[in-house]
Design an enzyme around this catalytic site. Structure first.
Site, short mmCIF file in Angstrom:
data_model
loop_
_atom_site.label_atom_id
_atom_site.label_comp_id
_atom_site.label_asym_id
_atom_site.label_seq_id
_atom_site.Cartn_x
_atom_site.Cartn_y
_atom_site.Cartn_z
N SER A 165 1.18 -1.27 -0.04
CA SER A 165 0.23 -0.04 0.16
C SER A 165 1.40 1.48 -0.20
CB SER A 165 -0.48 0.40 1.71
OG SER A 165 -0.15 0.37 2.66
N LYS A 166 0.36 2.25 -0.34
CA LYS A 166 1.04 3.14 -0.36
C LYS A 166 1.14 4.27 1.41
CE LYS A 166 -0.87 7.93 -2.05
NZ LYS A 166 -0.89 9.15 -1.40
N ARG A 167 0.77 3.44 2.10
CA ARG A 167 1.15 3.10 3.38
C ARG A 167 2.40 3.17 3.83
NH1 ARG A 167 0.41 5.57 8.35
NH2 ARG A 167 0.36 4.05 9.62
N GLU A 213 5.00 4.91 2.68
CA GLU A 213 5.20 6.22 3.31
C GLU A 213 5.93 6.33 4.50
OE1 GLU A 213 1.39 8.78 1.89
OE2 GLU A 213 1.03 7.86 4.17
#
Ligand code: GLU
Length: 498
Positions: A264-266, A269
């Site tokens: 995921s994008k998370r 990050e």
């Protein structure tokens, strides 16, 4: 007749191209090149709500940066133009009409309120509502209304969608090139909307019509599209195109670095790593970092992505685009998800950085220095960094004299012999005209020999005096780059302060 292989990359311009999409594009490209086929780029932009300004340009720039060449499609043109779905509405309308005429699709006039009410009704009885063979007979559509009523509604401009009349009891079977046989029963598929009330097609209709018209032979796409494939098979069947239907290959998911669940994008990050090829500045101000700007070379990204779901079946890990084209095959794609391990990408970057010529790195990343100096700087740091911009940072530090000295190295190495040797070496440098690494080294060796001091006793102290620390790249070359005045000043300072 042997058919020419035609594959397509069909992204929707809904934001920056995710790294999984880049992998899809890459695998399509590799297959096309391997089999002497054609690679198409089709932009699937029929969902106006999700359209994002700049996304198409982003897709094109990403592919261009990576050397994924398009033979036909947006930006290139070709015999099946236009390749942007928003410019093909009339075509989809024509094909939807064909299905209507043949009784394989129907108009549905149900409002969203009516459908919501239906849904709630079903839920209150503990089941899920589907618009399908069982329920369509009780809903407001051209199967339940009279022809006159339908005509009146159309004439009055009442909003409608066109739905596929999914057969109640049909076996759907297709062979996925990666997953082998997939069986689905048509009763599990609802009557999907083909044309929306805005007059534009849904993904399913546009995708199937275009793949057919554009003579696509292989549909290679992410696993998230596998659930749509049975419906697509039904559509090919409804149109009478099943005999020339493309072959499907659904690529494995990209998994979190720890290997559990979808990337995921998370995750990105948290891990501080990119999941987009290029940095992205959205029209709404959101930003994302990109592999290119973080200093990953395109060779790295290609090699890294190729291995996320495929492997050559040998120990070889380094593959240029050319080598990939030779080695690639759909049979060697894995079924199971691929763990996104950014450490591997870093490792690749180190390898590819070392393989780049000093000249190309200097020209690309060290334009602030005159070329002779830039080349030396590259030679000094190339083997020691992961990203090219670290060379620039290291270079800048090179031209700043140390403010302090590593205390442990001072304690261990800064002794009388070292001081004596360094002082004499400094004097000898004053009269050295050719300030090259070689000449500096000879001067040091001669000086120390004449004093009867071993080179090994002085080297680390000398490094300390020049750089402030006890380890680093080739000290002689560092001194050459710093220059005579700089080196003498640093030696003076060390001799005075330590
Ligand atoms: N437009 C779809 C996407 O954004 C294409 C899926 C497919 O390749 O069929 O991924």
């Amino acid at each position: 007749m042997s058919q020419q292989v035609r594959v397509r990359f069909a992204p929707s311009p809904t934001g920056p191209l995710h790294i999984g999409g880049v992998r899809t594009a890459l695998y399509n490209y590799l297959l096309a090149r391997k089999l002497g086929g054609k690679m198409l780029l089709r932009i699937e932009d029929t969902d106006q709500n999700r359209f994002v300004q700049g996304a198409e340009e982003y897709i094109l720039s990403s592919l261009q940066w990576l050397g994924i060449e398009i033979d036909e499609g947006v930006g290139v043109g070709g015999p099946h133009a236009p390749y942007r779905q928003s410019e093909r509405s009339a075509i989809y309308q024509q094909y939807a009409q064909q299905l209507l005429n043949e009784g394989k699709a129907y108009y549905a006039f149900d409002t969203s309120e009516e459908l919501d009410a239906m849904r709630q009704n079903f839920e209150s009885q503990g089941s899920a509502f589907q618009y399908n063979a069982l329920t369509r007979t009780r809903l407001k559509n051209s199967l339940t209304l009279s022809a006159e009523e339908v005509q009146a509604k159309l004439a009055a401009g009442e909003p409608y969608v066109i739905r596929l009349k999914v057969p109640a009891k049909e076996e759907i079977r297709f062979k996925d090139l990666i997953r082998d046989w997939v069986h689905v029963h048509s009763s599990t598929i609802d009557d999907k909307v083909l044309m929306k009330s805005d007059g534009l097609p849904t993904y399913h209709l546009a995708n199937v019509v275009d793949d057919h018209l554009m003579e696509i032979t292989h549909v290679i796409r992410g696993e998230e599209w596998l659930p749509s494939a049975p419906l697509h098979v039904l559509l090919y069947r409804a149109f009478g195109w099943e005999a020339t239907m493309p072959q499907f290959a659904h690529l494995p998911l990209l998994l979190k670095p720890e290997g559990n669940g979808k990337l995921s994008k998370r995750d990105a990050e948290l891990g501080g790593f990119p999941v987009f090829p290029l940095a992205w500045n959205a029209p709404d101000g959101t930003k994302a970092i990109g592999f290119r700007e973080e200093g990953y070379l395109k060779e790295t990204l290609i090699n890294f992505l190729a291995f996320l779901g495929w492997n050559p079946g040998t120990e070889q890990e380094m593959f240029s685009m050319e080598a990939l084209v030779t080695a690639f095959s759909l049979e060697k794609i894995n079924k199971s998800g691929a763990k996104f391990d950014i450490q591997k990408a870093k490792w690749y970057n180190e390898q590819y950085l070392r393989l780049r010529s000093d000249e190309s790195l200097a020209a690309e990343f060290l334009t602030a220095y005159e070329s002779d100096k830039a080349l030396k700087i590259v030679r000094l740091f190339k083997e020691r960094v992961t990203f090219p911009q670290q060379i620039t940072t290291e270079a800048q530090a090179l031209f700043v004299a140390p403010e302090s000295y590593d205390a442990a190295v001072v304690a261990a190495k800064w002794n009388d012999d070292a001081k004596k040797g360094i002082a004499a070496f400094k004097e000898a440098l004053v009269s050295l005209d050719d300030f090259s690494a070689d000449a500096i080294k000879h001067t040091l060796a001669d000086t120390l020999t004449s004093l009867g001091i071993k080179m090994g006793k002085v080297m680390q102290a000398l490094r300390l005096a020049v750089t402030g620390v006890g380890a680093g790249p080739d000290l002689m070359l560092m001194m050459e780059i710093i220059g005579k005045e700089g080196v003498i000043a640093r030696l003076d300072k060390a001799l005075q302060t330590l």
